[in-house]
Design an enzyme around this catalytic site. Sequence first.
Site, short mmCIF file in Angstrom:
data_model
loop_
_atom_site.label_atom_id
_atom_site.label_comp_id
_atom_site.label_asym_id
_atom_site.label_seq_id
_atom_site.Cartn_x
_atom_site.Cartn_y
_atom_site.Cartn_z
CB SER A 252 -0.87 -0.02 1.25
OG SER A 252 -0.92 1.25 1.85
CE LYS A 253 -1.13 7.31 -2.57
NZ LYS A 253 -0.78 8.69 -2.47
#
Length: 525
Positions: A252-253
Site C-alpha cells: 500500500s502506498k
Amino acid sequence: MVRTRFAPSPTGYLHIGGVRTALFCWLFARRHGGQFLLRIDDTDQQRNVEAALQPILHGFRWLGIDWDEGPEVGGPYQPYYQSQRLAAYQAAVEKLLAGGFAYRDYATSEEIQAERTDAERAKRPFLYSRKWMAETPADRARFEAQGRRAVVRLKMPRQGTLVIHDLVRGDVEFEWAREQDHVVQRADGSCLYHLASVVDDFDFRISHVIRAEEHLSNTPRQIFIAQSLDYPLPAYAHLPYVAEPGSKNKLSKRKLDKYLKNRDFAQVNEHGLAIAAALGLETTADTFNPVIVDFYEQVGYLPEALVNYLVLLGWSLDDKTEWMTRQQLIENFSLERVTKAPASFDPKKLWAFQDHYMQQLAIDERVTRMMPYLVRAGLVADPPPGEAFELLGRIVEAAGDRLKVFGDILAYADFFFNDAFAYDPKAFDEHLGKPDAAERLSRFKERLAVVEAWDVESLERAMHDFLAAESLKIGAIIHTVRVAVTGKAVGPGLYDCLEILGRDKSLTRMDRALDEIRKRGNVDG
RNA sequence: GGCCCCGUCGUCUAGCCAGGUCUAGGACACAGGCCUUUCACGCCUGCAACACGGGUUCGAAUCCCGUCGGGGUCACCA
C-alpha cells in the site's frame, strides 16, 4: 471472444500492484487475440476525473499496455466512465426490484447497526431481519409516513451453496446464508460499485473478470446480481495481491515509512531521489516513491524491465526462464500458471532486470534517452548541439554497464559536463587530503603535460613511465588523479575519463584540485 | 470474531493435479574468491527451504485429516 478489463479509479497515480493486475488482464487478452479495455470507476469522485486519470493513462502507455476500448480511444460501448452510465444502473435496479431480487429498505443505519451489535453479542452471524423491508406500496406508504427514506437492498438467498469456478484458485464454496443484503442504491439514488461493476461487465461483454483476490469475497453478491439480471456469468480469476517487501501484507502506498526500513527498498528509493534532485523535480513521498509507476519512468528505468519483472510476480513459465520479450510473454501467458500465494515486491530483483535490459540496449539508444536528462538538469543546452551527442556517446561507451538507469548519467557522470563539480568529501579526504597527494599529483601533472597523443594508450604508457621513474605503485597515484578530475572515487576507467575530458580540461582540473588542497590545508593548519 | 484464501531457501519461484528420476532445481539478495586503477560487469564457490503433527503407502514436498501461522474480507468505499 476474450474480453478483459481493468477498472482504475481516478486517484492520480498508478500503483505497482494495480499495474500487475492490469498486465495480467492485458496479457490474457493478447494471448487469446481478444480485447483489453479500461473502464473508469468514478462513481465516487466526480471532480477532476480527467486530471486524476492522466497519470494513470500515461503510465499504461509508458509500459506499452494499450487498451482497445476506454478513455481517449472510445469503443462500441462507450462511454467507459461509470459516472456517465447512471441510467444503465438505474434500469438494472428497477429490474432487480421488479423481479423480487431486491427490495426497498427503510431501516436507518442506526437500526441496522443495532441488529449487527446484537448478533455480535449473541455470537451468531449477523443477518438483517428485513423488518423495514417494503415489498408493497402499502409498506412503503407506512414507512414513508414515518419520515423514513429507502435504500435498495439485494434480497440474498438464505439457503444453499454457491460454487465459484475460479481460474486461479479452483472451486471455491460460499454459503448463501452468510451473504448480507447489500445496499445497491443509496437513498439519493446513486448506485454502488458492485451493481455498477456487474452491469458494466455485462454491457461491455467482458468474458473474463481478472482481478485481485480481495474481490473474491465480493464475488457471491456479484454473481447474485448477474444471475438475477439474467446475465451470462463471466469467467473469474482472482490473482494473489502484491505484498510489501519482505512481508505478506498487501502493498500500500500509505505505509511507505515502513518500507523505507527495508534496506533494498530504501536503497532504490534514495537512488531515485538523488536523480530527481539532480533534475530539480519536486518530489513528495506521496507522488514519488517505488510503489508508484511514475517513479520508474522519471528515474529512467526501462518499461520492458518493469513489465518483465512484474509478470514474474505471481506467474512463471517454467523452472528457469526469466527474461522474456513482450512477444514471448504474450505467447506463453496462462492463468493456470498463476501462483495462489501473494508475492512480495522485491525492488532489488527489479533492479537486476533493469540492469539486464539496459545492457541489451544499443549505445546510440542509450545516448538518445539519456540526453533529455542532461538537458533538464541544465548541463547541456536545449536543443543539444551535435557535439554534445558525440561527447555523450563516448561517455556512455566508456561507462559501459555502470549506467543502470537513464538518470544515472546525472548521478554518475555529471562531472563530464560540469567543470565546477563538487568533490565527494570522503573521496577528497582519502585521496587528496593525504600528505603526499599534492606533491605526487603535481609531478604527475607535469608528466602528463608532455604526453604527445592524448589517448588511452599514451596516457596509460605515461602512467607506467611515471611509476617506474618515481618507484611508485599505481595505487599511490591513480585514485588521487581520479578524484582530482572527477570528484569521485568511483567511475569509468581513469584513462577513458582523461581522454574524454581532453588535455586542457584534465590539466585544469588537476590545478583546481591542487588549489583546493592548498586552501583546505591552510584552513586546517 | 464469522466467512474465504494461502503456507517450498531472506525474496521471486520450479516441482504438487497424474507419489519414486528431489541427498528439492533456477533466479535475486547475501558471504567468500578470481579478474581489476576504483566502481560496475563477468566468472567460480558458498550459505540457505518442503510450517508442524498424525495417517495412507514399500515409498510423501506431492494424497487424506488435524494443528499452527499468515493474509483477505465482512460499508449507504472502489
